[in-house]
Design a protein around this motif. Structure first.
Motif, PDB file in Angstrom:
ATOM      1  N   ASP B  31     -21.374  14.175 -22.027  1.00 36.92           N
ATOM      2  CA  ASP B  31     -21.811  13.086 -21.145  1.00 36.92           C
ATOM      3  C   ASP B  31     -22.599  12.030 -21.901  1.00 36.92           C
ATOM      4  N   SER B  32     -23.420  12.501 -22.840  1.00 43.01           N
ATOM      5  CA  SER B  32     -24.239  11.522 -23.577  1.00 43.01           C
ATOM      6  C   SER B  32     -23.347  10.550 -24.341  1.00 43.01           C
ATOM      7  N   SER B  33     -22.214  11.069 -24.829  1.00 42.75           N
ATOM      8  CA  SER B  33     -21.308  10.170 -25.561  1.00 42.75           C
ATOM      9  C   SER B  33     -20.700   9.150 -24.613  1.00 42.75           C
ATOM     10  N   ILE B  34     -20.498   9.572 -23.364  1.00 38.08           N
ATOM     11  CA  ILE B  34     -19.934   8.625 -22.383  1.00 38.08           C
ATOM     12  C   ILE B  34     -21.005   7.619 -21.946  1.00 38.08           C
ATOM     13  N   TRP B  35     -22.226   8.138 -21.692  1.00 40.55           N
ATOM     14  CA  TRP B  35     -23.293   7.243 -21.206  1.00 40.55           C
ATOM     15  C   TRP B  35     -23.645   6.173 -22.236  1.00 40.55           C
ATOM     16  N   THR B  36     -23.482   6.525 -23.493  1.00 40.61           N
ATOM     17  CA  THR B  36     -23.911   5.571 -24.529  1.00 40.61           C
ATOM     18  C   THR B  36     -22.816   4.574 -24.919  1.00 40.61           C
ATOM     19  N   GLN B  37     -21.673   4.646 -24.284  1.00 43.66           N
ATOM     20  CA  GLN B  37     -20.632   3.658 -24.609  1.00 43.66           C
ATOM     21  C   GLN B  37     -21.039   2.287 -24.094  1.00 43.66           C
ATOM     22  N   ASN B  38     -20.500   1.289 -24.788  1.00 44.98           N
ATOM     23  CA  ASN B  38     -20.841  -0.087 -24.406  1.00 44.98           C
ATOM     24  C   ASN B  38     -19.783  -0.646 -23.451  1.00 44.98           C
ATOM     25  N   TRP B  39     -19.757  -0.065 -22.266  1.00 46.63           N
ATOM     26  CA  TRP B  39     -18.697  -0.445 -21.331  1.00 46.63           C
ATOM     27  C   TRP B  39     -18.697  -1.937 -21.039  1.00 46.63           C
ATOM     28  N   ALA B  40     -19.890  -2.506 -20.958  1.00 46.52           N
ATOM     29  CA  ALA B  40     -19.964  -3.922 -20.571  1.00 46.52           C
ATOM     30  C   ALA B  40     -19.270  -4.819 -21.584  1.00 46.52           C
ATOM     31  N   LEU B  41     -19.152  -4.351 -22.817  1.00 49.22           N
ATOM     32  CA  LEU B  41     -18.567  -5.191 -23.860  1.00 49.22           C
ATOM     33  C   LEU B  41     -17.061  -5.004 -23.979  1.00 49.22           C
ATOM     34  N   ILE B  42     -16.516  -4.126 -23.168  1.00 51.60           N
ATOM     35  CA  ILE B  42     -15.075  -3.894 -23.242  1.00 51.60           C
ATOM     36  C   ILE B  42     -14.374  -4.809 -22.237  1.00 51.60           C
ATOM     37  N   PRO B  43     -13.425  -5.577 -22.688  1.00 50.70           N
ATOM     38  CA  PRO B  43     -12.819  -6.541 -21.775  1.00 50.70           C
ATOM     39  C   PRO B  43     -12.050  -5.871 -20.648  1.00 50.70           C
ATOM     40  N   GLY B  44     -12.051  -6.530 -19.515  1.00 55.33           N
ATOM     41  CA  GLY B  44     -11.278  -6.040 -18.377  1.00 55.33           C
ATOM     42  C   GLY B  44      -9.808  -6.328 -18.605  1.00 55.33           C
ATOM     43  N   LEU B  45      -8.974  -5.484 -18.063  1.00 52.94           N
ATOM     44  CA  LEU B  45      -7.537  -5.662 -18.277  1.00 52.94           C
ATOM     45  C   LEU B  45      -6.914  -6.448 -17.129  1.00 52.94           C
ATOM     46  N   PRO B  46      -5.854  -7.185 -17.441  1.00 51.88           N
ATOM     47  CA  PRO B  46      -5.229  -7.968 -16.366  1.00 51.88           C
ATOM     48  C   PRO B  46      -4.545  -7.066 -15.347  1.00 51.88           C
ATOM     49  N   ARG B  47      -4.618  -7.453 -14.133  1.00 55.29           N
ATOM     50  CA  ARG B  47      -3.938  -6.729 -13.053  1.00 55.29           C
ATOM     51  C   ARG B  47      -3.156  -7.747 -12.223  1.00 55.29           C
ATOM     52  N   GLY B  48      -2.051  -7.326 -11.681  1.00 53.39           N
ATOM     53  CA  GLY B  48      -1.275  -8.242 -10.843  1.00 53.39           C
ATOM     54  C   GLY B  48       0.199  -7.932 -10.927  1.00 53.39           C
ATOM     55  N   PRO B  49       1.000  -8.731 -10.267  1.00 55.80           N
ATOM     56  CA  PRO B  49       2.439  -8.483 -10.269  1.00 55.80           C
ATOM     57  C   PRO B  49       3.047  -8.638 -11.657  1.00 55.80           C
ATOM     58  N   GLU B  50       4.016  -7.801 -11.944  1.00 57.05           N
ATOM     59  CA  GLU B  50       4.635  -7.814 -13.272  1.00 57.05           C
ATOM     60  C   GLU B  50       6.002  -8.481 -13.200  1.00 57.05           C
ATOM     61  N   THR B  51       6.235  -9.406 -14.107  1.00 59.52           N
ATOM     62  CA  THR B  51       7.525 -10.107 -14.140  1.00 59.52           C
ATOM     63  C   THR B  51       8.039 -10.164 -15.576  1.00 59.52           C
ATOM     64  N   CYS B  52       9.254 -10.621 -15.719  1.00 58.31           N
ATOM     65  CA  CYS B  52       9.848 -10.742 -17.051  1.00 58.31           C
ATOM     66  C   CYS B  52      10.454 -12.144 -17.185  1.00 58.31           C
ATOM     67  N   THR B  53      10.194 -12.795 -18.291  1.00 58.64           N
ATOM     68  CA  THR B  53      10.737 -14.145 -18.512  1.00 58.64           C
ATOM     69  C   THR B  53      11.480 -14.168 -19.842  1.00 58.64           C
ATOM     70  N   PHE B  54      12.647 -14.768 -19.834  1.00 61.63           N
ATOM     71  CA  PHE B  54      13.391 -14.949 -21.081  1.00 61.63           C
ATOM     72  C   PHE B  54      13.060 -16.326 -21.630  1.00 61.63           C
ATOM     73  N   THR B  55      12.686 -16.374 -22.872  1.00 63.39           N
ATOM     74  CA  THR B  55      12.323 -17.648 -23.474  1.00 63.39           C
ATOM     75  C   THR B  55      12.667 -17.589 -24.964  1.00 63.39           C
ATOM     76  N   ALA B  56      12.123 -18.505 -25.734  1.00 63.99           N
ATOM     77  CA  ALA B  56      12.387 -18.512 -27.177  1.00 63.99           C
ATOM     78  C   ALA B  56      11.099 -18.871 -27.900  1.00 63.99           C
ATOM     79  N   CYS B  57      10.989 -18.379 -29.105  1.00 59.51           N
ATOM     80  CA  CYS B  57       9.762 -18.568 -29.877  1.00 59.51           C
ATOM     81  C   CYS B  57       9.723 -20.002 -30.438  1.00 59.51           C
ATOM     82  N   PRO B  58       8.657 -20.753 -30.159  1.00 58.34           N
ATOM     83  CA  PRO B  58       8.598 -22.137 -30.656  1.00 58.34           C
ATOM     84  C   PRO B  58       7.852 -22.281 -31.982  1.00 58.34           C
ATOM     85  N   LEU B  59       7.498 -21.152 -32.631  1.00 58.81           N
ATOM     86  CA  LEU B  59       6.596 -21.249 -33.776  1.00 58.81           C
ATOM     87  C   LEU B  59       7.226 -21.771 -35.059  1.00 58.81           C
ATOM     88  N   CYS B  60       8.519 -21.657 -35.203  1.00 63.84           N
ATOM     89  CA  CYS B  60       9.163 -22.178 -36.413  1.00 63.84           C
ATOM     90  C   CYS B  60      10.591 -22.581 -36.076  1.00 63.84           C
TER      91      CYS B  60
END
Lengths: 249, 712
Positions: B31-60
């Motif tokens: 438990d001590s290892s869990i309590w001492t984690q820096n949860w506040a500094l861990i980014p939240g993950l995105p949530r929401g509907p999942e979709t797929c898009t076909f596109t092309a890479c514009p980098l080169c």
């Protein structure tokens, strides 16, 4: 821990070093898939976190006779006497009996780094810093993989998030279990040279199983008897000798 | 019963000892290892509907097709499309993380003006109105003053609909000059255009049917064409029997994968090409009708007679047998001979390019299956109003106003090449760039363009493709309000300066115009990645249908069709025989050769996660390092890891020496790598690194520079 005997599947990889061009696509795909944070300013090659790392390895000869190979090195998913499992005081490392995948549970990890010391492949990494992404990147992270916190060890788990997603999809489709091809890790998907073959080693007819038994297949540090589920193939003898070749057949 | 102090202590001690054998301490530890984690500094993950898009890479210019997994409207992963007919399904490392670029720490949030050039200069935020007004004032001044300087646009990726938009703007300006940035990927094709009469035909490499490729330094499997096409080509070598010969002075990734590696000394590639030509002519391996179809064949043959492999082998650092064998390999089959370099190396000098490209003419590879074939250009209802000019061909100190395109070519070039084209004490540079980068250090105005996947971008066929293609890079996220559409920006300048308005006022309208031209041509098919079905453009009832197909990630691929025939061929073009060097020319003892990687040079903006390759491992090389053969390093009294001073005529810099056995002795292989973790001050971009030590010649090449090294 003799759990492999109970495994329904034994997921493994065979990496063809003749095909690997050392482009690094697998490393980036791994980091993006598993939400591995970019390096801090002070991070070096020794303190960075790369679940999969491609090492350029030389034959040590001078210019004219010089040869090189790129070796993607990741958790070898040891099947027997898994060193990281036996040394972890927190039970933060477990071998999944249904897949043979060696999993790291960061919430249990104390950060003692015994596992890193025990790992003969240097395939475990420690989070020396809080994971930080540039502002605005949070919305672009993979929602299937929780970022790890500072002070814990982490490693490759064959993209466990993808396994879960494949199982969920299979269940939604009324299937009892996933079939070959439903689940492949990000590094396998991203490799432009198709150098990595992934699949169930327990299925003797699978390509991964067939390749792992080929004459050119070898494993790293086989003398340790860990039965890693990663094999490599190379047509170059010096490469096979370097790993201390023991035929896997 | 009386409880003594001893009893109490015994009980306490015993309880403590007993507790150790219960799960309690382990639970506490857990438990001590869990309590001492820096949860506040861990980014939240995105949530929401999942979709797929076909596109092309514009980098080169590769423009690989891809599938984006999106959560809550934002892309969370990108993957190549294995069955794609153009890009064959693979992405490069930069492309895999390309969706992170929009959130780059050095992303510009508004236009900036440099207050004062030089080291003391600072980037100061400015409004878009102020920027447009300043630039319009310069345009008006040029209009009034007549010949005092010209207005130019530097296009990093020519051939797009946006390029046409730039030309439409320039044609309305007094003496507008349309300039294309230097790049080495299509250097051989450009040279062949000057050697042969292609008419309107566009040359492309038929790699899939060739039996031998001789590459002079082109990084064929490490940032050339599309990664999918090139790696597929290598994988099918056993079946096709194709041989790859790589000629370059460093054992690169391509050299490692090649069937034969010719470690030619940098600067002597022309001699090698002439030595090969000599063997071909001496052994009668040239194209059967060469003497009748090639202009100046006899004079060339006489001139090349001096370059016997024995005479050039030593200067090239090769055996004469290796040269002879190479000549025989490429002559016995349909072959492709091409030049190239890593994205920091630039093209060879003009004469070397001609000698290399000329081998294709000599062997009859032009217009042949498995050689260099011509195809039709992308349909256009009108002719280009301006001819493209290479940056090197622009007269020095002639540009009063230079607008630099935001698109990435994947390559870089020394800033001095650009600086010397600007008018002294008066040249103004406007950069359209989404990010602050070393390149923006040259700018007087920086206008934030849209980042990758924030707006529609054109994906046309990469250099060397066998057919014309067209697709769109579909936006995957909302465009930042501060970013400025390049076409709209030019339209605003035109309006403020009193120039006639351009036809298309946004990038989308430019792209729609191109789609309209394709629809009008009735050529080709639209390959839909979502359905994996192809539709002939002829069967589409209206252009909206075609546009809709593009927005769904569709790729237009031209019909094979009849291309124009090659009308004439020559081996030297406008080059005179005097340009042929002496057979035994020997180079300087130490040469600086810059190297970089597509989309990841010092001047490029790479996503922070690329630190995995550059900083957290030794897979790719960070800038500021010089790779030198251990023997050369030892001969100079230096050692691995030592800080060294590299000096050329352009100046000197301190770098870290790396002992590297893959580098030919006598070469200082200077890494022009990025700083993926560079989040330095927004006020002053970082300098461009070792590239500034390269000497840029009059023909715009900077491939090798004589240098010295000493302990720093």
């Amino acid at each position: 821990m003799e759990q492999t005997a109970q495994s329904a599947s034994r997921y493994g990889m065979v990496i063809d070093l003749d095909r690997c061009t050392g482009c690094g696509a697998c490393m980036i795909a791994c980091a993006v898939e598993n939400n591995v944070a970019p390096a801090e300013q002070k991070t070096t090659e020794r303190t960075g976190v790369t679940w999969l790392r491609v090492y350029p390895v030389s034959n040590g000869e001078p210019f004219a006779a010089h040869d090189m190979v790129y070796i993607p090195m990741t958790c070898q998913q040891c099947g027997d006497h898994t060193p990281c499992v036996s040394v972890c005081p927190q039970n933060a490392v477990e071998v999944d009996p249904t897949t043979g995948i060696v999993a790291q549970i960061p919430q249990r990890c104390l950060g003692c780094r015994y596992c890193m010391t025990a790992c003969p492949y240097h395939a475990r990494y420690f989070n020396w810093w809080d994971p930080q992404w540039p502002e605005g990147t949070e919305a672009l992270l993979n929602p299937d993989v929780a970022p790890r916190m500072r002070g814990v060890a982490e490693k490759c788990n064959f993209c466990h998030g993808r396994l879960h997603a494949a199982r969920t999809k299979a269940a939604a489709g009324g299937k009892k279990d996933i079939t070959a091809g439903d689940y492949i890790p990000a590094c396998v998907e991203s490799c432009p040279a198709r150098a990595i073959v992934f699949g169930d080693l327990a299925d003797e007819g699978s390509e991964v199983s067939r390749r792992s038994r080929s004459q050119e297949a070898f494993q790293f540090l086989p003398k340790l008897g860990n039965a890693p589920k990663l094999s490599y193939t190379s047509s170059k003898e010096w490469v096979r000798n370097m790993a201390g070749r023991v035929p896997t057949t | 019963m009386n409880m003594t102090r001893r009893d109490l202590l015994t009980l306490a001690g015993g309880s403590l000892l007993g507790a150790l054998f219960t799960p309690v301490p382990w639970k506490l530890l857990d438990d001590s290892s869990i309590w001492t984690q820096n949860w506040a500094l861990i980014p939240g993950l995105p949530r929401g509907p999942e979709t797929c898009t076909f596109t092309a890479c514009p980098l080169c210019p590769g423009g690989c097709a891809l599938k984006a997994r999106r959560v809550n409207g934002y892309p969370v992963s990108l993957a190549g499309l294995p069955d794609h007919p153009v890009s064959f399904g693979s992405l490069c490392p930069a492309g895999i993380a390309g969706h992170h670029l929009a959130a780059h720490p050095l992303r510009l949030r508004q236009p900036h003006v440099f207050s004062g050039k030089g080291p003391e200069g600072k980037l100061v935020p400015a409004s878009i109105e102020h920027t447009v007004s300043d630039i319009a004032r310069i345009v008006r001044e040029i209009q009034k003053s007549g010949s005092r300087g010209t207005i130019a646009v530097l296009d990093h990726r020519p051939g797009r609909a946006m390029s046409r938009c730039y030309q439409d703007f320039l044609v309305k300006c007094p003496d507008g000059v349309y300039i294309v940035a230097p790049g080495s990927e299509d250097a051989t094709l450009k040279t062949l255009r000057s050697l042969c009469g292609f008419g309107k035909g566009v040359p492309g490499y038929d790699f899939e049917h060739t039996r031998a490729i001789l590459s002079f330094g082109a990084p064929l499997i490490d940032g050339w064409g599309t990664p999918g096409r090139m790696t597929t080509l290598l994988q099918t070598r056993k079946q096709s029997g194709m041989k790859l010969i790589q000629a370059e002075g460093v054992q690169t990734r391509t050299a490692l994968q090649a069937d034969t590696w010719l470690p030619v000394r940098p600067g002597t590639e022309a001699l090698l090409a002439l030595g090969i030509a000599n063997t071909i002519l001496r052994e009668g391996l040239q194209h059967q009708k060469a003497d009748r179809t090639i202009a100046g064949f006899t004079a060339y043959k006489d001139a090349v007679a001096r370059f016997h492999p024995d005479a050039v082998a030593e200067a090239c650092g090769l055996s004469s047998n290796a040269i002879v064998q190479t000549a025989r390999t490429i002559a016995s089959t349909p072959s492709i001979i091409l030049s190239g370099s890593n994205p920091a190396g630039g093209p060879f000098n003009a004469a070397t390019e001609v000698f290399i490209a000329g081998l294709n003419v000599l062997l009859g590879n032009i217009g042949r299956e498995g050689g260099i074939q011509l195809h039709r250009d992308i349909p256009s209802s009108t002719e280009s109003p301006l001819t493209a000019k290479a940056l090197a061909d622009v007269p020095d100190h002639s540009l009063r106003l230079l607008i630099v395109d935001a698109a990435e070519s994947g390559c870089t070039y020394p800033a001095t090449l650009l600086k010397r084209k600007l008018m002294q004490n008066g040249g103004t540079v406007v950069m359209m760039s989404p990010y602050l980068s070393p390149r923006t250090a040259l700018a007087d105005y920086v206008v934030p363009g849209p980042a990758a996947y924030e707006c529609l971008e054109e994906i046309s066929a990469p250099p060397g493709a066998q057919r014309s293609t067209f697709a769109l890079s579909i936006p995957l996220m909302r465009r930042r309000e501060v970013s400025v559409d390049p076409a709209a920006f030019l339209a605003r300048i035109s309006e403020a300066a009193g120039l006639p308005q351009a036809k298309a006022a946004t990038t989308e309208s430019c792209l729609r115009r191109r789609a309209h031209d394709i629809w009008l041509s009735r050529r080709g098919i639209l390959a839909g990645p979502a359905t994996k079905a192809s539709t002939s453009v002829r069967t589409l009832s209206n252009e909206e249908e075609l546009w809709k197909g593009f927005l769904e990630g569709g790729y237009w691929i031209d019909d094979p069709g009849e291309a124009e025939r090659v009308s004439c061929q020559s081996l030297l073009g406008t080059l005179s025989l005097e340009h042929i060097p002496a057979p035994a020319a020997s180079g300087p003892s130490l040469q600086l050769v810059p190297f970089g990687w597509r989309n990841a040079t010092t001047t490029a903006t790479v996503v922070p996660v690329m630190s995995k390759l550059f900083q957290e491992s030794h897979l790719r090389h960070l800038g500021g390092r010089v790779h030198i053969n251990p023997a050369t390093l030892a001969a100079s009294g230096l050692a691995d890891g030592m800080p060294v001073t590299v000096t050329t005529t352009a100046g000197s810099m301190t770098a870290l020496a790396v002992a590297d056995p893959t580098v030919l002795p006598g070469i200082i292989h200077a890494a022009v790598g990025p700083s993926p973790n560079n989040t330095a001050s927004n006020e002053r971009p970082e300098p461009e690194g070792l590239l500034q030590l390269c000497t840029v010649r009059d023909d715009g090449s900077w491939r090798t520079t004589e240098a010295t090294i000493a302990k720093a």
